[in-house]
Structure formats: C-alpha cells, structure tokens
Design a protein around this motif. Structure first.
Motif, short mmCIF file in Angstrom:
data_model
loop_
_atom_site.label_atom_id
_atom_site.label_comp_id
_atom_site.label_asym_id
_atom_site.label_seq_id
_atom_site.Cartn_x
_atom_site.Cartn_y
_atom_site.Cartn_z
N ASN A 5 0.73 -1.35 -0.28
CA ASN A 5 -0.18 -0.25 0.32
C ASN A 5 0.52 1.63 0.14
O ASN A 5 1.70 1.29 0.91
N GLY A 6 0.52 2.17 -0.88
CA GLY A 6 1.46 3.51 -1.13
C GLY A 6 2.47 3.32 -2.35
O GLY A 6 2.97 4.56 -2.50
N ALA A 7 2.95 2.38 -2.65
CA ALA A 7 3.62 1.78 -3.73
C ALA A 7 3.06 2.03 -5.37
O ALA A 7 1.47 2.09 -5.67
N PHE A 41 3.78 3.67 4.80
CA PHE A 41 4.44 5.01 3.37
C PHE A 41 2.83 5.66 2.82
O PHE A 41 3.21 7.17 2.40
N CYS A 42 1.78 5.11 2.56
CA CYS A 42 0.94 5.64 2.10
C CYS A 42 0.44 6.43 2.88
O CYS A 42 0.33 8.24 1.72
N LYS A 63 10.97 -0.03 8.51
CA LYS A 63 10.07 0.23 7.98
C LYS A 63 9.16 0.30 6.68
O LYS A 63 9.72 -0.77 5.85
N ASP A 64 8.17 0.81 6.23
CA ASP A 64 7.05 0.69 5.11
C ASP A 64 7.97 1.04 4.09
O ASP A 64 8.81 2.07 4.25
N THR A 65 7.39 0.27 2.93
CA THR A 65 7.68 0.67 0.90
C THR A 65 8.22 2.34 1.73
O THR A 65 8.29 2.94 1.84
N GLY A 108 -6.37 5.91 -2.87
CA GLY A 108 -6.58 5.64 -1.05
C GLY A 108 -5.87 6.37 -0.61
O GLY A 108 -5.65 7.09 0.84
N CYS A 109 -4.25 7.01 -0.83
CA CYS A 109 -3.14 7.84 -0.49
C CYS A 109 -2.90 9.10 -0.79
O CYS A 109 -3.44 9.49 -1.39
N GLU A 110 -3.68 10.34 0.37
CA GLU A 110 -2.91 10.82 0.59
C GLU A 110 -2.27 11.47 0.32
O GLU A 110 -1.60 11.40 1.28
#
Length: 598
Positions: free
Chosen positions: A77-79, A298-299, A322-324, A337-339
């Motif tokens: 998510n966020g990628a 990250f998203c 840590k996330d992507t 869905g990612c602000e």
C-alpha cells in the motif's frame, strides 16, 4: 522467599490450562544508565530467560534473510504499482526489475502483494486485504496475465508473498462446499463486536492445526513461486479480534508458533506487520520471524516516525522494518486512497531511504519505471546490492525523553563497531534549532567519564581530499560533548530547513557521523565517504589500528572498486589518507595504511 510482585495475566483470559505458569521480569539498571542502555540490558535479560526456559539453548535468528541483507522492491500500500491498473502489470514489474539491474542497483527480492496479487474481499464486511484464493493457487487478478511461476521466473528474483488473514468464504477452510481444489482446515473466525474489530471479518486456521496448515501453505509458495519470505498483516487484529485467542492463554501462542515453526522448517523468513509488543515478545523463541513493521504505511505519510517503536524489536534481537518508500516524488503520481503528504516530496525521499537503511530492516523501494533516484540508492549498497548497515537499529536518542533538555525536532541515533573501531551515526530532521549532542545521546556509552573529551564529526557528503589537513579543509570538525565551558565547541547537529514545509523541506535529513580515535591510537578511520554508513560490517571484515599502521579487510562483490579513507595525526595536523582497492574473486581485499604518507 521475600515479597513477590507479579503483573498478572490479561483480564480477558477465562481459560487457563492445567500447570500453566506465568512470570514477570522486573528489571533495574544502575542509576547512571540511560534509557537505551537500560532497555538493551533488559532485552538481554529477557532473551536469557527464554533461553533458560527452553533447556539452555535458543535457536538464533535465521543466519541469512535476503529481505534483510539485500535491496528489494515492493508492491505494498503506497507503492506506485500497488493498484497496477494497466493490462499487463506482470511485464511492468519485470521491466522495473531489469531497469534497476541495468542502472547499477539490482534488487534481490520482490514483495508481491497489493491489488491482484490474490483474490479476496467478496463479503460485504470482509477485512481489508483479506485473501480468498492466494495468487499461488490461481487467485491472481486480470492485471497479472502470467501465472505466478512464470512471472517469478521472468523477474529472476525470489518473492516475498503476503496473506494477512483469510476472507470469510476462503476455500482453504471447512464449511465451504463450492471449492474442491484445496484441503479443508478447521478455522477460527473473527468477532467484529470486539474492540477495534469493526469491519474485520476474517478467518484464521485453528491453533491446533497451525503448523500443519502453514507447512502446506508455505510449501506451495516455495514450489510455485520460489517464495523466500512471508508477510502476514494486521497482526494486532489477528490476535485481538478472535475470541479463542484472547480468552485462552495458549491459543494465540499456538497459532503464532505454528506459523513460525513451519517457516523455520522450510527455511523461510517472516515479517509481522502491525504487531503488538506482546507479539514481538512471543517471537524471541521463533527465529524465522526476523522483522516487524514499526511504521505506518508510506501511503498515509508519517512513516518516518520509527524512533520509539523500533526499541522493542531491537532489544529482543529482531529487526524493525520501515514501510516501503519512494526515492523521488515520482512526478506527483497519485496512488488510489493515498493522500499526498509533505514527506513524499523529493526533499523527504532521502530521509525515507536513510531510515530504511538505518532501521536494519528491509530496504524495499516502490517507484514508477524511470523515477528511481539511483544516486540515493548507491549510498546504501555495495555493487551487488547488499545493504551496508549499522550495528544497531536506529532509535530516538535519550535526550528525546529528557524532561527539560530535549531536541526541538527529531534526532535518532545508531552506531557501528568493527573490531575495536567505533563510530556513532546521528540522523536529524525537523530540527527547529541547532542541537548540541549530550553524552546521554551516545550508545554504546562513551568509554570515558569526562564530558569534555574531544571527538570528531563529519556531515555526509563532505569532501575529504587525499593529503589535505582534515580540520583546515573542513573534511571533519572537532567538538566536545555539551559543556558549560563556552570556549569549547559542541558537536552540533544543524537546524532543518523550514523555508517551505508544505513541500517538505523540513524532512531533508542531516546524517552526522562521530568518530573517536581508533583503539586509542593516532588514527581515525572514516571509511567509505560516499556511503551513509561509512563503516559497515557488511563492508569491513576487520579493522586493526596500531600506532604505526591501520590494517583492514574489505568485503564486496568481485571486481568492485572502492575508496576508503583514514585520518592520521602528524605534527599537530590531521592528515587525510585515501586508498582505492579492488575486491578480488574471493570477495575480499586487504588494505594497509602506514604512518607516513606515500
């Protein structure tokens, strides 16, 4: 016996097996110890107690985990390709993998998740990202026209696969008669009336069958897709939204152990995402569970906030993750869905790269094709893509928790130690004012009892010309720990740039490395000037400092060339000495610096 203090078990427990025992460890360190030092000793005490409870021998964390050792690529998510809406995302990811190899920063693994990686979500309130049919078993979406085996072969790297939990009608469990392709397993089901569980309707395997289920599940992943790592997600909900797990002391442990032991038997690593502290403690005796997500997605922004959450995995011998991340702003690409948040601008990209590297967990990027900043990534790896890490997970410095004397922003710290050669690394950002380092900010603690011993520090990317005077040229600066003596200059971390916070300028990181004299000689070993971790145990096999010479063994990919730098005190000056070495076919090179320049 004297008085006994015990914290007791959770108030939700109403089933306690016969002969069940419970212990609480109350740990006290001497008054002068700092927070980081105290937590470190506490973690050692916990690990020692677990070792004793399992018969005096505890299996170490997996010796080799490609997701911890090498650069990776994510579709989380966020990628950029999490919601890959092109007709052939298989080809897109294959092309991205080839691009990274051609541009000199190859990946060694790919985390395959996101939309289309599995089928799921058929029920109205099915838990987010639940798996109905795993991609391994034919559950790929239409954007992935290749079967998973052909896709992995085309990528040329192994996969980390993902299944947070299972959708309410998943074919893997009993009481579902519309599928005949898979063995049916007894299951448990979440209860959405429990606190924090609204919208989380999912299935898990019954605890008693956990190890057998995951042995079967993981083996298919290995056979079909060369799976080397597995990630379950929403571990908090997995453990707290199932009544059987929160009412019986043994059920959740049995479920977790089953997963971990199955992975260990098949030589797979496991990352737990959104786990609770209780979950982390449970894995002290599960070596296959190597790392834990300690950041938000990250998203949503703020995935830089790992300074406090990294403590518990680190002290228990695990690796915070840590996330992507993106290495550039990817042209402002919008992920559904990612602000968009300020730390997603170019000024924050370097921060995310540094944090992932210094966390000691995975560093897996997720840029669009042609949008990766390879200059940033080259500072984190050797030629073969192996990560050049510190010796400890980066955590908030002790002054963060000081009642009065704390930094006006974020200051994280870690260190490296090779043989008797030590250095400390401080990462700072969002600092409203300069910050002078205090002795309590150093871990391991300084060997001296005085707070005025001179140390030397360098900001990343500061040039150090061979043969120059290091102090006069600005290669390095000398400083003292925070002191009331105003004639002595402190070691200063610079204030951040708040000129345009809406564009994230305050997220641009400062990486400052502090060096003492090596082994109390007249040498200071700087290492690789162009790496964030100038002295990494993945690069330096050994460093021996003697009064007349420095001898070092370098590690790397055969044929790789690199330059290493030391400073030598001569006639009142600190003289820069640099040498270039080429790694031999054995992956080693030997370098010696002599007392006098040549």
């Amino acid at each position: 016996p004297g008085p006994v203090w015990n914290g007791g078990i959770s108030g939700t427990i109403d089933v306690v097996p016969e002969n069940y025992t419970f212990e609480t460890i109350l740990f006290m360190r001497n008054l002068g110890a700092g927070l980081t030092e105290t937590l470190s000793f506490y973690g050692e005490a916990v690990q020692a107690r677990v070792k004793n409870s399992v018969g005096g021998e505890m299996r170490p964390t997996l010796g080799s985990d490609v997701t911890l050792d090498y650069m990776g690529y994510q579709t989380d998510n966020g990628a950029a390709y999490c919601f890959c809406d092109v007709s052939n995302c298989s080809d897109i990811l294959v092309e991205k993998t080839k691009e990274m190899a051609n541009d000199g920063v190859p990946i060694a693994w790919l985390s395959f998740q996101g939309s289309g990686a599995s089928s799921g979500g058929r029920a109205a309130k099915a838990a987010p990202w639940c798996v109905d049919t795993w991609g391994v078993d034919g559950g790929l979406g239409p954007q992935y026209p290749m079967n998973l085996s052909d896709f992995q072969e085309a990528l040329g790297v192994p996969l980390q696969l993902y299944a947070p939990y299972f959708c309410p009608h998943s074919p893997y469990f009993e009481k579902e008669d519309t599928f005949e392709n898979f063995k049916k397993w007894p299951r448990v089901q979440s209860d959405m009336t429990l606190p924090g569980c609204d919208g989380f309707d999912f299935l898990d395997v019954d605890s008693e069958y956990s190890e057998k289920f995951y042995l079967d599940f993981f083996q298919r992943g290995k056979d079909v897709a060369n799976m080397v790592s597995f990630e379950p997600d929403f571990m908090n909900q997995n453990t707290n939204c199932v009544r059987e797990f929160i009412h019986n002391t043994g059920r959740v442990d049995m479920w977790q152990r089953g997963m971990g032991q199955a992975a260990e038997k098949l030589n797979l690593s496991v990352q737990w995402c959104y786990a609770t502290p209780m979950d982390v403690f449970a894995t002290v005796e599960l070596p296959a569970v190597t790392n834990f997500r300690v950041s938000d997605d990250f998203c949503y922004g703020n995935s830089w906030n790992i300074g406090v959450s990294s403590f518990i995995p680190w002290i228990l011998g695990k690796f915070p993750s840590k996330d992507t991340l993106w290495t550039s702003d990817n042209g402002g690409f919008e992920v559904p869905g990612c602000e968009w948040t300020p730390d997603h601008f170019n000024s924050g990209a370097e921060l995310h790269v540094c944090l992932a590297l210094l966390s000691t967990g995975p560093l897996a990027i997720s840029d669009l094709i042609s949008w990766t900043n390879y200059t940033l990534l080259s500072r984190t790896v050797n030629k073969g893509g192996k990560l050049l890490k510190p010796s400890k997970a980066i955590t908030a410095v002790d002054s963060t928790f000081h009642q009065h004397d704390f930094p006006m922003g974020q200051v994280y710290g870690t260190f490296t130690k090779i043989s008797s050669c030590l250095s400390w690394i401080f990462l700072s950002f969002q600092l409203k004012t300069e910050y002078p380092l205090a002795s309590r900010d150093f871990f391991p603690p300084l060997m001296t009892t005085t707070t005025t011993e001179v140390l030397y520090y360098r900001s990343f990317n500061t040039p150090c010309a061979n043969g120059s005077d290091a102090i006069e040229s600005g290669c390095i600066r000398e400083g003292f720990l925070k002191t009331s003596n105003k004639s002595k200059k402190s070691i200063i971390l610079p204030a951040s740039n708040f000129a345009n916070i809406s564009a994230g300028t305050d997220f641009a990181p400062s990486v400052t490395t502090v060096y003492p004299w090596c082994n109390r000689t007249s040498w200071i070993v700087i290492g690789e000037l162009n790496k964030y971790v100038t002295l990494s145990s993945q690069r330096f096999g050994s460093i021996q400092c003697k009064e007349t010479r420095v001898e070092m063994t370098l590690l790397g990919s055969p044929g790789e060339s690199l330059t290493v730098t030391v400073l030598r005190k001569e006639e009142g000056k600190l003289l820069v000495q640099s040498k270039t070495a080429k790694i031999g076919g054995s992956g080693l090179a030997e370098v010696t610096f002599l007392q006098y320049r040549v």
